[in-house]
Scaffold this motif. Sequence first.
Motif, PDB file in Angstrom:
ATOM      1  N   ALA A 204      30.264  68.934  -8.790  1.00 21.10           N
ATOM      2  CA  ALA A 204      30.014  67.806  -7.959  1.00 21.10           C
ATOM      3  C   ALA A 204      28.753  68.021  -7.290  1.00 21.10           C
ATOM      4  CB  ALA A 204      30.921  68.105  -6.484  1.00 21.10           C
ATOM      5  N   ARG A 205      28.008  68.915  -7.552  1.00 14.22           N
ATOM      6  CA  ARG A 205      26.514  68.967  -7.190  1.00 14.22           C
ATOM      7  C   ARG A 205      25.327  68.424  -8.191  1.00 14.22           C
ATOM      8  NH1 ARG A 205      24.721  73.763  -5.869  1.00 14.22           N
ATOM      9  NH2 ARG A 205      26.595  74.841  -7.192  1.00 14.22           N
ATOM     10  N   ALA A 206      25.935  67.983  -9.368  1.00 15.37           N
ATOM     11  CA  ALA A 206      25.096  67.622 -10.419  1.00 15.37           C
ATOM     12  C   ALA A 206      24.649  68.598 -11.026  1.00 15.37           C
ATOM     13  CB  ALA A 206      24.231  66.424 -10.261  1.00 15.37           C
ATOM     14  N   VAL A 207      24.996  69.908 -11.025  1.00 16.55           N
ATOM     15  CA  VAL A 207      24.602  71.232 -11.460  1.00 16.55           C
ATOM     16  C   VAL A 207      25.387  71.259 -13.145  1.00 16.55           C
ATOM     17  CG1 VAL A 207      24.410  73.802 -11.492  1.00 16.55           C
ATOM     18  CG2 VAL A 207      24.038  72.416  -9.722  1.00 16.55           C
ATOM     19  N   VAL A 208      24.397  71.829 -13.875  1.00 18.76           N
ATOM     20  CA  VAL A 208      25.048  71.900 -15.558  1.00 18.76           C
ATOM     21  C   VAL A 208      26.216  72.986 -15.415  1.00 18.76           C
ATOM     22  CG1 VAL A 208      24.474  72.151 -17.894  1.00 18.76           C
ATOM     23  CG2 VAL A 208      22.927  70.734 -16.400  1.00 18.76           C
ATOM     24  N   ARG A 209      27.345  72.552 -16.121  1.00 21.65           N
ATOM     25  CA  ARG A 209      28.342  73.733 -16.211  1.00 21.65           C
ATOM     26  C   ARG A 209      28.763  73.796 -17.513  1.00 21.65           C
ATOM     27  NH1 ARG A 209      27.272  76.922 -12.337  1.00 21.65           N
ATOM     28  NH2 ARG A 209      27.298  75.925 -10.194  1.00 21.65           N
ATOM     29  N   PRO A 230      19.956  72.265 -11.768  1.00 20.49           N
ATOM     30  CA  PRO A 230      20.315  70.823 -11.568  1.00 20.49           C
ATOM     31  C   PRO A 230      19.861  70.170 -12.654  1.00 20.49           C
ATOM     32  CG  PRO A 230      18.411  71.650 -10.355  1.00 20.49           C
ATOM     33  CD  PRO A 230      19.076  73.022 -10.982  1.00 20.49           C
ATOM     34  N   PHE A 231      20.718  69.356 -13.162  1.00 24.83           N
ATOM     35  CA  PHE A 231      20.599  68.330 -14.252  1.00 24.83           C
ATOM     36  C   PHE A 231      19.464  67.262 -14.152  1.00 24.83           C
ATOM     37  CE2 PHE A 231      21.283  64.356 -16.361  1.00 24.83           C
ATOM     38  CZ  PHE A 231      21.588  64.405 -17.716  1.00 24.83           C
ATOM     39  N   VAL A 232      19.389  66.726 -13.148  1.00 24.13           N
ATOM     40  CA  VAL A 232      18.374  65.967 -12.856  1.00 24.13           C
ATOM     41  C   VAL A 232      17.014  66.354 -12.738  1.00 24.13           C
ATOM     42  CG1 VAL A 232      17.191  64.298 -10.950  1.00 24.13           C
ATOM     43  CG2 VAL A 232      19.900  64.164 -11.298  1.00 24.13           C
ATOM     44  N   GLU A 233      16.630  67.640 -11.909  1.00 25.18           N
ATOM     45  CA  GLU A 233      15.391  68.233 -11.765  1.00 25.18           C
ATOM     46  C   GLU A 233      14.858  68.732 -13.101  1.00 25.18           C
ATOM     47  OE1 GLU A 233      17.620  68.270  -9.687  1.00 25.18           O
ATOM     48  OE2 GLU A 233      16.691  67.164  -8.255  1.00 25.18           O
ATOM     49  N   THR A 234      15.893  69.479 -14.011  1.00 25.80           N
ATOM     50  CA  THR A 234      15.574  70.131 -14.985  1.00 25.80           C
ATOM     51  C   THR A 234      15.311  69.078 -16.212  1.00 25.80           C
ATOM     52  OG1 THR A 234      16.946  72.040 -14.329  1.00 25.80           O
ATOM     53  CG2 THR A 234      16.287  71.951 -16.660  1.00 25.80           C
ATOM     54  N   LEU A 235      15.972  68.122 -16.522  1.00 24.98           N
ATOM     55  CA  LEU A 235      16.133  67.355 -17.756  1.00 24.98           C
ATOM     56  C   LEU A 235      15.455  65.978 -17.602  1.00 24.98           C
ATOM     57  CD1 LEU A 235      19.604  68.472 -19.044  1.00 24.98           C
ATOM     58  CD2 LEU A 235      17.400  69.166 -19.871  1.00 24.98           C
ATOM     59  N   LEU A 236      15.691  65.262 -16.599  1.00 28.48           N
ATOM     60  CA  LEU A 236      15.123  64.090 -16.416  1.00 28.48           C
ATOM     61  C   LEU A 236      13.549  63.874 -16.271  1.00 28.48           C
ATOM     62  CD1 LEU A 236      17.613  61.818 -14.305  1.00 28.48           C
ATOM     63  CD2 LEU A 236      17.408  62.257 -16.840  1.00 28.48           C
ATOM     64  N   GLU A 239       9.401  60.598 -13.385  1.00 25.06           N
ATOM     65  CA  GLU A 239       9.743  59.025 -13.109  1.00 25.06           C
ATOM     66  C   GLU A 239      10.987  58.358 -13.306  1.00 25.06           C
ATOM     67  OE1 GLU A 239       8.311  59.229 -17.547  1.00 25.06           O
ATOM     68  OE2 GLU A 239       8.030  60.408 -15.699  1.00 25.06           O
ATOM     69  N   LEU A 240      11.954  59.241 -13.682  1.00 27.79           N
ATOM     70  CA  LEU A 240      13.138  58.587 -13.853  1.00 27.79           C
ATOM     71  C   LEU A 240      14.182  59.021 -12.956  1.00 27.79           C
ATOM     72  CD1 LEU A 240      13.811  58.574 -17.649  1.00 27.79           C
ATOM     73  CD2 LEU A 240      13.053  56.622 -15.977  1.00 27.79           C
ATOM     74  N   ARG A 241      13.792  60.331 -12.166  1.00 26.39           N
ATOM     75  CA  ARG A 241      14.576  60.826 -11.038  1.00 26.39           C
ATOM     76  C   ARG A 241      14.805  60.067  -9.942  1.00 26.39           C
ATOM     77  NH1 ARG A 241      11.169  66.450 -11.358  1.00 26.39           N
ATOM     78  NH2 ARG A 241      11.132  67.008 -13.503  1.00 26.39           N
ATOM     79  N   ALA A 242      14.055  59.393  -9.461  1.00 23.81           N
ATOM     80  CA  ALA A 242      14.590  58.474  -8.291  1.00 23.81           C
ATOM     81  C   ALA A 242      15.629  57.660  -8.644  1.00 23.81           C
ATOM     82  CB  ALA A 242      13.399  57.794  -7.491  1.00 23.81           C
ATOM     83  N   ASP A 243      15.495  57.060  -9.660  1.00 21.43           N
ATOM     84  CA  ASP A 243      16.480  55.694  -9.915  1.00 21.43           C
ATOM     85  C   ASP A 243      17.594  56.297 -10.726  1.00 21.43           C
ATOM     86  OD1 ASP A 243      17.621  53.307 -10.452  1.00 21.43           O
ATOM     87  OD2 ASP A 243      16.342  52.733 -12.000  1.00 21.43           O
ATOM     88  N   HIS A 244      17.477  56.735 -11.821  1.00 20.07           N
ATOM     89  CA  HIS A 244      18.470  57.471 -12.671  1.00 20.07           C
ATOM     90  C   HIS A 244      19.162  58.660 -12.210  1.00 20.07           C
ATOM     91  CE1 HIS A 244      16.748  55.334 -16.549  1.00 20.07           C
ATOM     92  NE2 HIS A 244      17.019  54.416 -15.615  1.00 20.07           N
ATOM     93  N   GLY A 245      18.362  59.698 -11.421  1.00 23.40           N
ATOM     94  CA  GLY A 245      18.851  60.682 -10.837  1.00 23.40           C
ATOM     95  C   GLY A 245      19.825  60.393  -9.777  1.00 23.40           C
ATOM     96  N   GLU A 290      35.675  72.616 -11.635  1.00 23.82           N
ATOM     97  CA  GLU A 290      34.458  72.801 -11.737  1.00 23.82           C
ATOM     98  C   GLU A 290      33.623  71.587 -12.098  1.00 23.82           C
ATOM     99  OE1 GLU A 290      31.403  76.438 -12.126  1.00 23.82           O
ATOM    100  OE2 GLU A 290      32.306  76.019 -14.056  1.00 23.82           O
ATOM    101  N   VAL A 291      34.058  71.221 -13.544  1.00 24.39           N
ATOM    102  CA  VAL A 291      33.511  70.181 -14.007  1.00 24.39           C
ATOM    103  C   VAL A 291      33.969  68.872 -13.774  1.00 24.39           C
ATOM    104  CG1 VAL A 291      32.821  68.961 -16.100  1.00 24.39           C
ATOM    105  CG2 VAL A 291      32.408  71.239 -16.078  1.00 24.39           C
ATOM    106  N   VAL A 292      33.246  67.892 -12.950  1.00 25.41           N
ATOM    107  CA  VAL A 292      33.757  66.457 -12.534  1.00 25.41           C
ATOM    108  C   VAL A 292      33.295  65.504 -13.342  1.00 25.41           C
ATOM    109  CG1 VAL A 292      34.333  67.620 -10.177  1.00 25.41           C
ATOM    110  CG2 VAL A 292      32.206  66.396 -10.645  1.00 25.41           C
ATOM    111  N   LEU A 293      32.068  65.467 -13.900  1.00 24.91           N
ATOM    112  CA  LEU A 293      31.293  64.452 -14.499  1.00 24.91           C
ATOM    113  C   LEU A 293      30.975  65.089 -15.891  1.00 24.91           C
ATOM    114  CD1 LEU A 293      29.914  62.000 -14.581  1.00 24.91           C
ATOM    115  CD2 LEU A 293      28.102  62.869 -13.380  1.00 24.91           C
ATOM    116  N   PHE A 294      31.421  63.859 -16.886  1.00 20.72           N
ATOM    117  CA  PHE A 294      31.108  64.245 -18.253  1.00 20.72           C
ATOM    118  C   PHE A 294      29.955  63.176 -18.733  1.00 20.72           C
ATOM    119  CE2 PHE A 294      35.157  66.543 -18.194  1.00 20.72           C
ATOM    120  CZ  PHE A 294      35.034  67.477 -19.065  1.00 20.72           C
ATOM    121  N   ALA A 295      28.771  63.766 -19.132  1.00 25.22           N
ATOM    122  CA  ALA A 295      27.841  62.919 -19.619  1.00 25.22           C
ATOM    123  C   ALA A 295      27.911  63.131 -21.212  1.00 25.22           C
ATOM    124  CB  ALA A 295      26.348  63.260 -18.890  1.00 25.22           C
TER     125      ALA A 295
END
Length: 539
Positions: A204-209, A230-236, A239-245, A290-295
């Motif tokens: 739920a905090r967008a942390v990779v599990r 954290p998925f956003v800070e580690t992988l994106l 320049e994409l973090r504000a929008d896609h993150g 634990e996992v709530v979002l599958f990408a």
Amino acid sequence: MIASSPVPSRETLFDEIKRYVRFNDEDAGRLASFRAHAEPHFPRIADEFYDRIREHEGAHEVFTGEEQVERLKRSLVRWMTRICTGPYDGAYFDETAKIGRIHVRVGLPQRYMFTAMTLIRLAFDEIAASALGEHTAPVRAAVGKVLDLELAIMLETYRDDFLARAQRAERLDREEVGRTLARTEHRYKSAVELARVLVVGLDARAVVRLWNREAERITGLGREDILGTPFVETLLPEELRADHGALVKEIAAGRRAGAELLESSLRTRAGKIRDVRWQLAYAPSAADDEVVLFAIGQDTTDENALAARVRQSEKLAAVGTLAAGLAHEIRNPLNGAQLHVTFLERGLARAGMKDPDTVEAIRVVRDEIRRLSGLVSEFLDFARPSPLHVKPTSVLALCERTARVALSSEGAGATAEVRVDLPSADIVLDLDPARIEQVLLNLLRNALEAVGPAGGGTVTLRARRQPRHAVLEVEDDGPGVASPEAPIFDPFFSTKPDGTGLGLAIAHRIVTDHEGTIEFQSRPGKTLFRVTLPIRLSG
């Protein structure tokens, strides 16, 4: 459980290693004397060392660019100087351990360290044999011992890293580990490990599990590197973090229902950017709290590059057909006009007319007709290219010849410096040498024209070997292209007042016909054109 044992001090550990390999003051003296013979060869050894690394995909993947390689070469020269001079004390141990920790951080496999030491050992043995003759054996023994010292210290850093990871795992609560193992078994029943797509699970905090094998392959990041981050800070990319993150975090937090399709990018371990098409699905489950979002991601980097090349090729083909028709319609009247100008000149000469204004007017008409005729020929070259005449070609010889031609052509390079940066080992490619020389010559002339108005500058022609490709680069330190997004490979687009806009379009077609790619980067003070051509591997 891993038991912790007393950690010896660096001095104690280093003394133990030196005693084990029997490294003593006499060995240190031999290395110091050997330095005078070996040091002039250090830059050559560094060049050959990194040329060899480029041939191996696993080692080449840790490189981020040519500037990094040049820094590493200078570091290797300093390292070879250090192992010959010492002093072999605690500070020496710390410096070698630091190098080992860098290898661990960038993910360099241990096997490449053994290979590297062998390459250095062979190079030093060759120098010793050439310079010392029958006195070679003691020096070779000293070289072997000091390289064994280096290898032993670096391997200690891998051991320390392994122990740190293991102890971190043991700090997890046993009950939580049990629940994690149960959840992992449930997840992998869906064969996510076999899927040819990236499967990433976020809490739920967008942390990779959850992180499957394809995600490891595409990014170069193992589970031990990514789980719990954290998925956003580690992988994106930044320049994409504000929008896609923000979108990823909203879905993970349950504030946005349903599935979302996201065309995005991710950053690999080596710092490269890959295009990825994500399917984001919010799917909380009572069985997995634990996992709530599958990408679910599909790497579209090659697909997007191919689509761009196809669009460019279609555009070139359409414009080429138009250019061919126009060229034929224009050429016949031009030939007639040229013939009548010749008749006019002869008639005036027979009549004895020598009026300067009339003679000058006829000369201008004649020169303009010739210029238009040359432009028509260039149109036809673009519209109907002839088949390639492919043969094994030395890239080094091709680059050297092209640089000489560029410098000798009509005053080019009079105020600019042209550098040719080539590898120590030749690269042989199956290509049409005349066509690729045409591409490089066009890029070099453009670069020389770019730096000329500033009263000088530097143009560099560079060739490099990669595991499956050869890369040819033309770089200049001129003002750069006004807009980096400009369609410079489109026909008839030109940034020069008197340009036809066909030079780079023809270069693009030639490179594409060789199944290669051409791209450019530009900013004030640096413009770089990169031509990538495939290497046909035998066997």
